[in-house]
Design an enzyme around this catalytic site. Structure first.
Site, PDB file in Angstrom:
ATOM      1  N   THR A   1      47.097  41.006  33.872  1.00  0.00           N
ATOM      2  CA  THR A   1      45.807  40.331  34.041  1.00  0.00           C
ATOM      3  C   THR A   1      44.659  41.193  33.507  1.00  0.00           C
ATOM      4  O   THR A   1      43.784  40.671  32.810  1.00  0.00           O
ATOM      5  CB  THR A   1      45.589  39.940  35.518  1.00  0.00           C
ATOM      6  OG1 THR A   1      46.645  39.050  35.908  1.00  0.00           O
ATOM      7  CG2 THR A   1      44.249  39.255  35.723  1.00  0.00           C
TER       8      THR A   1
ATOM      9  N   GLU B   1      36.731  39.479  27.598  1.00  0.00           N
ATOM     10  CA  GLU B   1      35.433  40.143  27.457  1.00  0.00           C
ATOM     11  C   GLU B   1      35.142  40.466  25.996  1.00  0.00           C
ATOM     12  O   GLU B   1      34.012  40.325  25.527  1.00  0.00           O
ATOM     13  CB  GLU B   1      35.378  41.421  28.288  1.00  0.00           C
ATOM     14  CG  GLU B   1      35.174  41.175  29.763  1.00  0.00           C
ATOM     15  CD  GLU B   1      34.564  42.372  30.452  1.00  0.00           C
ATOM     16  OE1 GLU B   1      33.369  42.655  30.219  1.00  0.00           O
ATOM     17  OE2 GLU B   1      35.289  43.029  31.215  1.00  0.00           O
TER      18      GLU B   1
ATOM     19  N   HIS C   1      44.557  33.591  36.133  1.00  0.00           N
ATOM     20  CA  HIS C   1      45.663  33.878  35.223  1.00  0.00           C
ATOM     21  C   HIS C   1      46.804  32.999  35.698  1.00  0.00           C
ATOM     22  O   HIS C   1      47.436  33.285  36.710  1.00  0.00           O
ATOM     23  CB  HIS C   1      46.020  35.366  35.315  1.00  0.00           C
ATOM     24  CG  HIS C   1      46.919  35.843  34.232  1.00  0.00           C
ATOM     25  ND1 HIS C   1      47.195  37.173  34.050  1.00  0.00           N
ATOM     26  CD2 HIS C   1      47.621  35.187  33.271  1.00  0.00           C
ATOM     27  CE1 HIS C   1      48.025  37.318  33.032  1.00  0.00           C
ATOM     28  NE2 HIS C   1      48.301  36.123  32.551  1.00  0.00           N
TER      29      HIS C   1
END
Length: 120
Positions: free
Chosen positions: A29, A37, A63
């Protein structure tokens, strides 16, 4: 609005086992979040004034599906709101089998020198 799509192949270094966030050899994750990002940062990068960049300030992510080593991850960040210096992105991550994660991510526009000078 600005959109940016990036792709990456899942490597051993990106696995939950390698990153310490789990004990299996699947996309971690934290690695997925880093890809998200990065896509948002790159979506905003072309519109930055000289000396400015963006920094992440929050991310709310899910996720929903594991991805194996060797899978190709495609991440698309869409800039959905601008509020002064705050940019809000909606992000989706997919592998060859479909959706693996979603996020809402906020970034702030900052002057690099001024930001770094505050670190002491």
């Amino acid at each position: 609005m600005k959109t940016y799509t990036t792709t990456a192949k899942v490597t051993e270094a990106m696995t939950a086992r390698a990153m310490g966030s789990g004990d299996m050899n699947v996309l971690a994750t934290p690695a997925m979040v880093a890809l998200m990002e990065n896509a948002a940062m790159l979506a905003a990068a072309n519109d930055m004034e000289e000396g400015n960049t963006t920094v992440g300030i929050s991310i709310n992510t899910t996720h929903v599906k594991a991805s194996k080593v060797g899978a190709t991850i495609t991440v698309t960040a869409n800039l959905v709101n601008i509020d002064g210096r705050k940019l809000t992105f909606e992000i989706e991550a997919n592998d060859e089998g479909g959706l693996i994660g979603k996020a809402t991510h906020e970034r702030f526009v900052v002057n690099r020198e001024k930001f770094l000078s505050k670190l002491g």
